[in-house]
Design a protein around this motif. Structure first.
Motif, PDB file in Angstrom:
ATOM      1  N   GLU A 247      38.978 -19.825  29.878  1.00 43.11           N
ATOM      2  CA  GLU A 247      39.815 -19.720  31.073  1.00 43.11           C
ATOM      3  C   GLU A 247      41.245 -19.282  30.761  1.00 43.11           C
ATOM      4  O   GLU A 247      42.000 -18.955  31.678  1.00 43.11           O
ATOM      5  N   VAL A 248      41.614 -19.282  29.471  1.00 45.03           N
ATOM      6  CA  VAL A 248      42.920 -18.731  29.089  1.00 45.03           C
ATOM      7  C   VAL A 248      42.735 -17.473  28.237  1.00 45.03           C
ATOM      8  O   VAL A 248      43.627 -17.078  27.486  1.00 45.03           O
ATOM      9  N   GLY A 249      41.542 -16.863  28.337  1.00 44.91           N
ATOM     10  CA  GLY A 249      41.333 -15.543  27.743  1.00 44.91           C
ATOM     11  C   GLY A 249      40.625 -15.490  26.412  1.00 44.91           C
ATOM     12  O   GLY A 249      40.429 -14.404  25.862  1.00 44.91           O
ATOM     13  N   VAL A 250      40.188 -16.635  25.852  1.00 39.77           N
ATOM     14  CA  VAL A 250      39.503 -16.640  24.557  1.00 39.77           C
ATOM     15  C   VAL A 250      38.000 -16.660  24.822  1.00 39.77           C
ATOM     16  O   VAL A 250      37.416 -17.710  25.101  1.00 39.77           O
ATOM     17  N   THR A 251      37.356 -15.503  24.747  1.00 41.47           N
ATOM     18  CA  THR A 251      35.941 -15.399  25.098  1.00 41.47           C
ATOM     19  C   THR A 251      35.049 -15.061  23.906  1.00 41.47           C
ATOM     20  O   THR A 251      33.832 -15.181  24.003  1.00 41.47           O
ATOM     21  N   ASP A 252      35.627 -14.637  22.787  1.00 37.44           N
ATOM     22  CA  ASP A 252      34.846 -14.286  21.603  1.00 37.44           C
ATOM     23  C   ASP A 252      34.621 -15.548  20.757  1.00 37.44           C
ATOM     24  O   ASP A 252      35.566 -16.301  20.492  1.00 37.44           O
ATOM     25  N   SER A 253      33.373 -15.778  20.321  1.00 35.14           N
ATOM     26  CA  SER A 253      33.053 -17.003  19.580  1.00 35.14           C
ATOM     27  C   SER A 253      33.796 -17.078  18.256  1.00 35.14           C
ATOM     28  O   SER A 253      34.211 -18.160  17.821  1.00 35.14           O
ATOM     29  N   ARG A 254      34.011 -15.927  17.595  1.00 31.09           N
ATOM     30  CA  ARG A 254      34.755 -15.939  16.329  1.00 31.09           C
ATOM     31  C   ARG A 254      36.228 -16.250  16.555  1.00 31.09           C
ATOM     32  O   ARG A 254      36.838 -17.008  15.788  1.00 31.09           O
ATOM     33  N   ALA A 255      36.794 -15.686  17.618  1.00 29.03           N
ATOM     34  CA  ALA A 255      38.196 -15.968  17.937  1.00 29.03           C
ATOM     35  C   ALA A 255      38.372 -17.436  18.301  1.00 29.03           C
ATOM     36  O   ALA A 255      39.349 -18.084  17.887  1.00 29.03           O
ATOM     37  N   ALA A 298      44.599 -33.895  29.104  1.00 29.96           N
ATOM     38  CA  ALA A 298      45.443 -33.470  30.223  1.00 29.96           C
ATOM     39  C   ALA A 298      46.250 -32.237  29.850  1.00 29.96           C
ATOM     40  O   ALA A 298      46.423 -31.314  30.675  1.00 29.96           O
ATOM     41  N   GLY A 299      46.753 -32.201  28.614  1.00 29.09           N
ATOM     42  CA  GLY A 299      47.510 -31.038  28.155  1.00 29.09           C
ATOM     43  C   GLY A 299      46.666 -29.782  28.133  1.00 29.09           C
ATOM     44  O   GLY A 299      47.130 -28.694  28.508  1.00 29.09           O
ATOM     45  N   ILE A 300      45.407 -29.896  27.705  1.00 29.70           N
ATOM     46  CA  ILE A 300      44.493 -28.751  27.733  1.00 29.70           C
ATOM     47  C   ILE A 300      44.284 -28.287  29.171  1.00 29.70           C
ATOM     48  O   ILE A 300      44.253 -27.085  29.467  1.00 29.70           O
ATOM     49  N   GLY A 301      44.170 -29.239  30.081  1.00 27.79           N
ATOM     50  CA  GLY A 301      43.979 -28.900  31.486  1.00 27.79           C
ATOM     51  C   GLY A 301      45.170 -28.198  32.108  1.00 27.79           C
ATOM     52  O   GLY A 301      45.011 -27.401  33.043  1.00 27.79           O
ATOM     53  N   LEU A 302      46.383 -28.468  31.588  1.00 28.87           N
ATOM     54  CA  LEU A 302      47.604 -27.869  32.151  1.00 28.87           C
ATOM     55  C   LEU A 302      48.047 -26.591  31.429  1.00 28.87           C
ATOM     56  O   LEU A 302      48.942 -25.898  31.906  1.00 28.87           O
ATOM     57  N   ALA A 303      47.430 -26.277  30.291  1.00 30.35           N
ATOM     58  CA  ALA A 303      47.861 -25.140  29.481  1.00 30.35           C
ATOM     59  C   ALA A 303      47.637 -23.816  30.213  1.00 30.35           C
ATOM     60  O   ALA A 303      46.674 -23.661  30.973  1.00 30.35           O
ATOM     61  N   THR A 304      48.535 -22.861  29.954  1.00 22.96           N
ATOM     62  CA  THR A 304      48.411 -21.536  30.573  1.00 22.96           C
ATOM     63  C   THR A 304      48.187 -20.428  29.549  1.00 22.96           C
ATOM     64  O   THR A 304      47.925 -19.286  29.923  1.00 22.96           O
ATOM     65  N   THR A 305      48.282 -20.750  28.256  1.00 16.67           N
ATOM     66  CA  THR A 305      48.062 -19.764  27.187  1.00 16.67           C
ATOM     67  C   THR A 305      47.206 -20.404  26.093  1.00 16.67           C
ATOM     68  O   THR A 305      47.157 -21.637  25.980  1.00 16.67           O
ATOM     69  N   PRO A 306      46.543 -19.592  25.269  1.00 18.60           N
ATOM     70  CA  PRO A 306      45.784 -20.152  24.150  1.00 18.60           C
ATOM     71  C   PRO A 306      46.649 -20.989  23.210  1.00 18.60           C
ATOM     72  O   PRO A 306      46.181 -22.018  22.698  1.00 18.60           O
ATOM     73  N   ALA A 307      47.900 -20.572  22.993  1.00 21.67           N
ATOM     74  CA  ALA A 307      48.783 -21.327  22.093  1.00 21.67           C
ATOM     75  C   ALA A 307      49.086 -22.713  22.661  1.00 21.67           C
ATOM     76  O   ALA A 307      49.078 -23.720  21.929  1.00 21.67           O
ATOM     77  N   MET A 308      49.371 -22.783  23.950  1.00 17.47           N
ATOM     78  CA  MET A 308      49.627 -24.082  24.581  1.00 17.47           C
ATOM     79  C   MET A 308      48.382 -24.968  24.532  1.00 17.47           C
ATOM     80  O   MET A 308      48.470 -26.180  24.285  1.00 17.47           O
ATOM     81  N   MET A 309      47.231 -24.361  24.737  1.00 16.29           N
ATOM     82  CA  MET A 309      45.990 -25.126  24.701  1.00 16.29           C
ATOM     83  C   MET A 309      45.718 -25.647  23.292  1.00 16.29           C
ATOM     84  O   MET A 309      45.279 -26.789  23.108  1.00 16.29           O
ATOM     85  N   ALA A 310      45.988 -24.810  22.288  1.00 14.69           N
ATOM     86  CA  ALA A 310      45.801 -25.238  20.899  1.00 14.69           C
ATOM     87  C   ALA A 310      46.745 -26.384  20.548  1.00 14.69           C
ATOM     88  O   ALA A 310      46.380 -27.305  19.806  1.00 14.69           O
ATOM     89  N   ALA A 311      47.978 -26.349  21.077  1.00 16.50           N
ATOM     90  CA  ALA A 311      48.934 -27.426  20.821  1.00 16.50           C
ATOM     91  C   ALA A 311      48.439 -28.745  21.418  1.00 16.50           C
ATOM     92  O   ALA A 311      48.528 -29.811  20.793  1.00 16.50           O
ATOM     93  N   ALA A 312      47.895 -28.688  22.640  1.00 19.98           N
ATOM     94  CA  ALA A 312      47.343 -29.896  23.257  1.00 19.98           C
ATOM     95  C   ALA A 312      46.106 -30.370  22.505  1.00 19.98           C
ATOM     96  O   ALA A 312      45.857 -31.577  22.388  1.00 19.98           O
ATOM     97  N   LEU A 313      45.358 -29.413  21.967  1.00 17.40           N
ATOM     98  CA  LEU A 313      44.167 -29.758  21.202  1.00 17.40           C
ATOM     99  C   LEU A 313      44.530 -30.553  19.944  1.00 17.40           C
ATOM    100  O   LEU A 313      43.759 -31.410  19.502  1.00 17.40           O
TER     101      LEU A 313
END
Length: 400
Positions: A247-255, A298-313
């Motif tokens: 949902e933030v643009g990461v669709t390739d399994s390797r990526a 919650a941070g993953i749910g609020l993230a708008t970019t892959p970098a933000m999502m990775a930080a919450a992860l």
């Protein structure tokens, strides 16, 4: 360095410990490995309009049979012994786990996953029982800490391998299950039956079987309830991680595998944090884990970019590194030798019943919220509420 030398010097039954620790990852690897493969499997079964719901449910399916059969496995462990069941469970894990390499029907794969759950239930019940049998409280915490240190490396390597294997073959992920075969060989040589052999070992000097006592049902119910709640949250990312990153643009399994590799290493931080607060009350430990787990989701749910999502992860994975050792360490204190198999069977049932139901809950939240991120945000807020309740109970106990 001196502290680490002292730590490894204090470890007892090292061969048995390494086999038990690695074997304990088999049920976890079984589902961690599947995460990066979800998009490829959905694409392969694109003709099935329910594939987006059925694939995550299929991944969590072993949890259903584990939940149903683990208490019975615990009874068998207490009655007939640990070693025979562990050998049978590990060998069948490799067979049923790799079976989808020869299957191309979602229904047949689902059936093989249910059979895999039988094996996983046996393995986890026995290894958690052995942790209590082989070592005293200090030894258990040492090996649980070491288990936490090994976790991110195993999970990270598996995720990378699966990412590439899935690109080559839609069902390539199922080769991972064959790792059970060399582990089974190690068990044959090094795992011994504690109620027979510990009488001759100084580690087991204090583990004499006491007079028969009633099973502590009240403690078991508390453990099952708390464990179920934790596990529902624990599996949210493991099963649905690739879908939320899409949902933030990461669709390739390797990526996807590459992006989550570094955050997964923060399970190490969770293991270290578990070690630092292991001497504190279990209410505090549980509250800390829930606070981190809820914040990360919650941070993953609020993230708008892959970098933000990775930080919450990173926050979520730190909590993940604490979850299993905290729950097992707590549960081990509630059961003595004669009840340990049944007690850990109930723990296993609760943990993996949640594994089977977590994808269903997340899918329902996904539909209701209109996005997977909305589902993550909701589960994260539930985790934070759980943390607040736990800290409130801890505060009330200190005042009384």
């Amino acid at each position: 360095m001196n502290a680490m030398r002292a730590f490894f010097h204090d470890l007892t039954l090292k061969r048995q410990g390494m086999v038990v620790v690695i074997a304990a990852f088999l049920p976890i690897i079984a589902i961690v490995a599947m995460g990066p493969a979800v998009p490829a499997m959905i694409a392969h079964f694109a003709s099935d309009p329910e594939a987006r719901a059925r694939i995550p449910a299929m991944i969590g399916a072993p949890g259903l049979t584990m939940a149903l059969l683990a208490p019975f496995a615990g009874l068998l462990v207490d009655k007939f012994g640990r070693r025979p069941l562990l050998l049978a469970g590990t060998l069948s894990y490799g067979v049923f786990g790799a079976a989808p390499l020869l299957l191309d029907s979602l229904d047949h794969i689902y059936a093989s996953r249910l059979l895999l759950g039988v094996s996983e239930g046996i393995i986890l019940t026995v290894v958690n029982t052995l942790i209590g049998d082989y070592w005293d409280d200090k030894g258990r915490k040492n090996w649980l800490f070491l288990q936490g240190l090994l976790g991110p490396f195993i999970a990270g390597i598996v995720a990378l391998i699966v990412g590439y294997a899935t690109k080559l073959q839609w069902n390539g992920v199922f080769y991972v299950y064959l790792i059970a075969l060399p582990i089974w060989v190690a068990m044959v040589f090094w795992i011994f039956e504690p109620n027979k052999a510990l009488a001759h070992d100084s580690v087991g000097a204090s583990l004499k079987v006491p007079a028969k006592t009633p099973f502590p049902w009240q403690a078991a119910l508390t453990i099952a309830t708390v464990t179920f709640f934790f596990s529902m949250l624990y599996y949210v990312f493991i099963i649905n991680g690739s879908l939320v990153f899409a949902e933030v643009g990461v669709t390739d399994s390797r990526a996807y595998a590459a992006i989550i590799f570094v955050p997964q290493l923060f399970i190490l931080a969770g293991a270290v944090l578990f070690r630092l607060i292991a001497h504190r009350s279990y209410k505090l430990q549980i509250g800390v884990v829930l606070a981190l787990l809820g914040s990360g989701l919650a941070g993953i749910g609020l993230a708008t970019t892959p970098a933000m999502m990775a930080a919450a992860l990173i926050v979520q994975q730190t909590a993940a590194g604490m979850t299993v050792p905290t729950l097992i360490g707590w549960a081990q204190t509630k059961f003595d030798f004669q009840h340990r198999g049944r007690g850990m069977g109930i723990w296993t049932a609760a943990f993996f019943l949640a594994q089977s139901q977590s994808p269903r809950l997340v899918h329902a939240l996904d539909v209701h919220a209109g996005s997977m991120q909305g589902a993550f945000l909701t589960t994260g807020l539930v985790g934070l509420c759980g943390a607040l309740c736990t800290f409130a109970l801890l505060s009330m106990k200190r005042r009384s």
